[in-house]
Design an enzyme around this catalytic site. Structure first.
Site, short mmCIF file in Angstrom:
data_model
loop_
_atom_site.label_atom_id
_atom_site.label_comp_id
_atom_site.label_asym_id
_atom_site.label_seq_id
_atom_site.Cartn_x
_atom_site.Cartn_y
_atom_site.Cartn_z
N ARG A 176 -10.17 17.43 2.42
CA ARG A 176 -9.92 16.41 1.40
C ARG A 176 -11.19 16.10 0.63
NH1 ARG A 176 -6.83 11.19 3.59
NH2 ARG A 176 -8.86 10.97 4.59
N TYR A 229 -11.77 -0.78 3.23
CA TYR A 229 -13.00 -0.02 3.49
C TYR A 229 -13.05 1.30 2.75
CZ TYR A 229 -9.71 1.23 7.25
OH TYR A 229 -8.59 1.57 7.96
N LYS A 230 -12.03 1.63 1.98
CA LYS A 230 -12.04 2.87 1.19
C LYS A 230 -12.62 2.56 -0.19
CE LYS A 230 -7.84 4.49 3.58
NZ LYS A 230 -8.52 5.16 4.69
N ASP A 276 2.51 0.75 1.60
CA ASP A 276 1.17 0.94 2.15
C ASP A 276 0.27 1.38 0.99
OD1 ASP A 276 -1.17 2.02 3.26
OD2 ASP A 276 -0.14 2.68 5.08
N PHE A 316 1.20 7.91 7.20
CA PHE A 316 0.03 7.83 8.08
C PHE A 316 0.48 7.52 9.50
CE2 PHE A 316 -3.87 5.93 9.78
CZ PHE A 316 -4.76 6.95 9.45
#
Length: 423
Positions: A393, A244-245, A219, A142
């Site tokens: 995605r 938050y996912k 990560d 990322f």
């Protein structure tokens, strides 16, 4: 309740919608879906394929936040710090560690943003091994991870060693073995690749890094709450992940950090703030780090931002992270089957591993028109996201997503792509 191993095949017989409804009927996690705000039944107006970027809010969290504003903050005022808030980063951290991370108490904390926690733990790791001069990372990690490590390397006079990662696959143990050396201080990789969904072999890679005498930081942003981890059993040194996912903590909710018990007292975190000291309210003249994981806090914890994630952690505790993973696999298998049936004839390829053991909780579909497809779908209340190169995605959050929702959404992808390619 029925296990997914006993459920109807995700093959699309007698037709995709009937197959989806059969899977929903045998889904042991189906009752959790109605616990999310905005979902009244299986015919919710918005098809949400972006739970791997921002999860839906839970109904319990709506109530929790309202109650906090009136009672926790409005009534207790500053007394809340002594009564609960001061320990909240650690009580929530321990619950998360137990429910989803495979971490014993005293190693997981809720803190700053993902970027800040990555900085803290990465800097602490390279400073712990000052005789070593290299950081290993991959080209497809990322952006934050890559940018941040580049900054640390320049700050500390270190060299970056890049692993060339396949954007449709991920980093393998063999690649890591070829990259590490006696000069390696730290290796930073993602458990689940943000683009392809590739699931890295954490135990094997961690052993390779340790055999080289280095530390590893994982990560977990795209796996926490969706893919089980066993941080203690895998001998992981450090980990960071967002909330938050799949943990539904809300926009910008604080990240979590994990520091192995073997390292907590040995690492010096670089952002020395008043909340990380031995006696917070002594206000002493010098920085004296706390004994335990508190030493990795810096400033005042974002208490309001920690509220919502507690309700999803409670759901994971209730059903078990293995059940969450089982549904995640079933959802992504179904999405791939639909893609093969409907999208392959339109030129779409699956840019994620087909082997479920090597795939996280999202599927990336590749086609040159996917940026335009994503924009058109958002106008139609079907919400995936787009990632270069050419990737749409499909992020499927197991607790809030139904198979019928997947079927409806994939049909919308097919229709939008057909319209755009026929123009």
């Amino acid at each position: 309740m029925t296990d997914f191993d006993e459920a109807p095949s995700p093959l699309l017989e007698p037709d995709p919608l009937s197959a989806a409804r059969a899977l929903d009927a045998s889904d042991p996690l189906a009752p959790f879906r109605t616990r999310f705000a905005g979902i009244d039944d299986d015919s919710a107006g918005v098809v949400y394929f972006d739970g791997n970027s921002l999860g839906r809010p839970t109904r319990a969290s709506v109530d929790r936040i309202q109650r906090f504003l009136v009672e926790g903050w409005g009534d207790r005022l500053i007394r809340g710090w002594d009564e609960e808030w001061m320990e909240l980063p650690f009580t929530i951290g321990d619950r998360l560690g137990r429910a989803a991370l495979g971490a014993a108490p005293g190693q997981t904390f809720i803190g700053d943003s993902t970027t800040v926690l990555l900085y803290k733990l990465s800097r602490a790791a390279v400073d712990f091994l000052p005789e070593r001069s290299e950081i290993v990372l991959d080209t497809d990690n990322f952006p934050t991870d890559r940018y941040l490590l580049d900054g640390i390397a320049r700050e500390r006079g270190l060299r970056l060693v890049w692993i060339e990662a396949d954007t449709e696959a991920g980093v393998t143990p063999e690649q890591v073995a070829a990259a590490v050396s006696p000069r390696t201080a730290l290796v930073v990789l993602s458990h689940v690749a943000y683009r392809s969904g590739f699931l890295a072999d954490v135990p094997a890679i961690t052993r390779i890094v340790h055999d080289a005498g280095a530390l590893v930081l994982w990560d977990l942003c795209h796996s926490a709450g969706s893919v089980p981890t066993e941080l203690d059993a895998w001998d992981v040194d450090l980990a960071v992940g967002c909330t938050y996912k799949y943990l539904n903590g809300g926009p910008g909710s604080p990240a979590f950090g994990y520091v192995s018990s073997e390292l907590i007292g040995r690492l010096a975190q670089p952002i020395q703030g008043w909340m990380g000291v031995r006696d917070v309210f002594r206000m002493g003249p010098e920085y004296e780090p706390a004994e335990g994981v508190r030493r990795f806090l810096s400033g005042t914890p974002p208490i309001v931002g920690m509220l919502a994630m507690q309700d999803t952690i409670a759901m994971i505790e209730e059903c078990g992270i293995d059940a969450v993973r089982a549904k995640s696999v079933a959802l992504t298998e179904f999405a791939i089957a639909l893609s093969d049936e409907w999208l392959t004839p339109l030129g779409v390829s699956v840019a994620s591993p087909r082997d479920a053991d090597r795939r996280g909780g999202h599927v990336t579909l590749s086609h040159p028109a996917m940026r335009e497809v994503t924009s058109l779908l958002w106008q139609r209340d079907v919400i995936p996201d787009y990632r270069d190169p050419d990737g749409l995605r499909v992020g499927l959050s197991p607790l809030s997503t139904s198979f019928e929702e997947v079927c409806i959404g994939m049909a919308a992808v097919r229709d939008a792509l057909g319209e755009l390619t026929l123009e």
